[in-house]
Scaffold this motif. Structure first.
Motif, PDB file in Angstrom:
ATOM      1  N   GLU A  16       0.748  -1.119  -0.089  1.00 23.75           N
ATOM      2  CA  GLU A  16       0.012   0.083  -0.045  1.00 23.75           C
ATOM      3  C   GLU A  16       0.911   1.329   0.024  1.00 23.75           C
ATOM      4  OE1 GLU A  16      -0.390  -2.603   2.325  1.00 23.75           O
ATOM      5  OE2 GLU A  16      -2.280  -3.327   1.849  1.00 23.75           O
ATOM      6  N   ASN A  17       1.927   1.287   0.819  1.00 19.39           N
ATOM      7  CA  ASN A  17       2.638   2.467   0.660  1.00 19.39           C
ATOM      8  C   ASN A  17       3.564   2.834  -0.491  1.00 19.39           C
ATOM      9  OD1 ASN A  17       2.234   3.222   3.514  1.00 19.39           O
ATOM     10  ND2 ASN A  17       3.842   2.203   4.474  1.00 19.39           N
ATOM     11  N   ASP A  18       3.870   1.722  -1.137  1.00 20.80           N
ATOM     12  CA  ASP A  18       4.545   1.955  -2.537  1.00 20.80           C
ATOM     13  C   ASP A  18       3.455   2.725  -3.514  1.00 20.80           C
ATOM     14  OD1 ASP A  18       6.925   0.773  -1.288  1.00 20.80           O
ATOM     15  OD2 ASP A  18       6.296  -1.210  -2.090  1.00 20.80           O
ATOM     16  N   PHE A  19       2.439   1.884  -3.397  1.00 24.98           N
ATOM     17  CA  PHE A  19       1.200   2.270  -4.262  1.00 24.98           C
ATOM     18  C   PHE A  19       0.830   3.971  -4.201  1.00 24.98           C
ATOM     19  CE2 PHE A  19      -3.379   3.272  -4.697  1.00 24.98           C
ATOM     20  CZ  PHE A  19      -3.458   3.048  -6.162  1.00 24.98           C
ATOM     21  N   LEU A  20       0.704   4.093  -2.829  1.00 21.33           N
ATOM     22  CA  LEU A  20       0.311   5.281  -2.382  1.00 21.33           C
ATOM     23  C   LEU A  20       0.951   6.466  -2.719  1.00 21.33           C
ATOM     24  CD1 LEU A  20      -1.382   4.904   0.978  1.00 21.33           C
ATOM     25  CD2 LEU A  20      -2.625   5.440  -1.104  1.00 21.33           C
ATOM     26  N   LYS A  21       2.642   6.324  -2.563  1.00 18.70           N
ATOM     27  CA  LYS A  21       3.337   7.358  -3.094  1.00 18.70           C
ATOM     28  C   LYS A  21       3.340   7.565  -4.671  1.00 18.70           C
ATOM     29  CE  LYS A  21       8.481   7.961  -3.597  1.00 18.70           C
ATOM     30  NZ  LYS A  21       9.744   7.285  -3.381  1.00 18.70           N
ATOM     31  N   LEU A  22       3.176   6.492  -5.553  1.00 16.18           N
ATOM     32  CA  LEU A  22       3.155   6.619  -6.807  1.00 16.18           C
ATOM     33  C   LEU A  22       1.632   7.334  -6.992  1.00 16.18           C
ATOM     34  CD1 LEU A  22       4.221   3.152  -7.838  1.00 16.18           C
ATOM     35  CD2 LEU A  22       5.412   5.161  -8.269  1.00 16.18           C
ATOM     36  N   ALA A  23       0.514   6.777  -6.439  1.00 10.28           N
ATOM     37  CA  ALA A  23      -0.757   7.287  -6.907  1.00 10.28           C
ATOM     38  C   ALA A  23      -0.942   8.870  -6.286  1.00 10.28           C
ATOM     39  CB  ALA A  23      -1.760   6.588  -6.317  1.00 10.28           C
ATOM     40  N   LEU A  24      -0.499   9.090  -5.236  1.00 12.92           N
ATOM     41  CA  LEU A  24      -0.422  10.619  -4.823  1.00 12.92           C
ATOM     42  C   LEU A  24       0.168  11.637  -5.842  1.00 12.92           C
ATOM     43  CD1 LEU A  24      -0.307  10.335  -0.962  1.00 12.92           C
ATOM     44  CD2 LEU A  24      -2.332  10.735  -2.407  1.00 12.92           C
ATOM     45  N   GLU A  25       1.347  11.063  -6.499  1.00 13.82           N
ATOM     46  CA  GLU A  25       1.865  11.868  -7.429  1.00 13.82           C
ATOM     47  C   GLU A  25       1.284  11.955  -8.816  1.00 13.82           C
ATOM     48  OE1 GLU A  25       4.814  14.461  -9.220  1.00 13.82           O
ATOM     49  OE2 GLU A  25       4.703  13.703  -6.810  1.00 13.82           O
ATOM     50  N   MET A  26       0.639  10.895  -8.954  1.00 14.52           N
ATOM     51  CA  MET A  26      -0.087  10.758 -10.111  1.00 14.52           C
ATOM     52  C   MET A  26      -1.342  11.779 -10.040  1.00 14.52           C
ATOM     53  SD  MET A  26      -0.594   9.530 -13.033  1.00 14.52           S
ATOM     54  CE  MET A  26      -2.020   8.796 -14.459  1.00 14.52           C
ATOM     55  N   VAL A  27      -2.196  11.704  -8.930  1.00 18.38           N
ATOM     56  CA  VAL A  27      -3.203  12.663  -8.643  1.00 18.38           C
ATOM     57  C   VAL A  27      -2.571  14.085  -8.861  1.00 18.38           C
ATOM     58  CG1 VAL A  27      -4.540  13.354  -6.863  1.00 18.38           C
ATOM     59  CG2 VAL A  27      -4.413  11.069  -6.986  1.00 18.38           C
ATOM     60  N   LYS A  28      -1.588  14.207  -8.232  1.00 21.87           N
ATOM     61  CA  LYS A  28      -1.105  15.700  -8.520  1.00 21.87           C
ATOM     62  C   LYS A  28      -0.773  16.097  -9.761  1.00 21.87           C
ATOM     63  CE  LYS A  28       2.921  18.467  -6.848  1.00 21.87           C
ATOM     64  NZ  LYS A  28       4.415  18.478  -6.245  1.00 21.87           N
TER      65      LYS A  28
END
Length: 92
Positions: A16-28
């Motif tokens: 989850e932490n690996d995904f969230l790091k990538l996903a939050l950058e994608m959102v931005k």
């Protein structure tokens, strides 16, 4: 015509932490795109490994621009090893 995309993603337990790091950058990055109205990430309240992207665009051309962007292709490449099944994607 405005387009809405809902993408459901299932992440491997412990990733989850690996995904969230990538996903939050994608959102931005996606929210800064021309033609993007909103791009949000939500966590499933009943299944901690599931996430949902809610995306709104001004039209189909904006969706195409997003889907053909370098950051979108890199995101897909980066999260593929983290998911447990093929994402469910609905376009409205």
């Amino acid at each position: 015509m405005q387009k809405v995309i809902i993408a459901q993603i299932a992440i491997q337990q412990g990733k989850e932490n690996d995904f969230l790091k990538l996903a939050l950058e994608m959102v931005k990055t996606s929210n800064a795109e021309t033609g993007c109205i909103t791009y949000r990430l939500h966590k499933d309240l009943f299944n901690e490994d599931n996430y949902l992207f809610y995306e709104e665009y001004i039209d189909s051309k904006a969706v195409d621009a997003h889907n053909n962007s370098t950051h979108f292709h890199q995101f897909i490449k980066d999260i593929t090893p983290l998911i447990t099944k093929k994402p469910i994607i609905n376009i409205y």
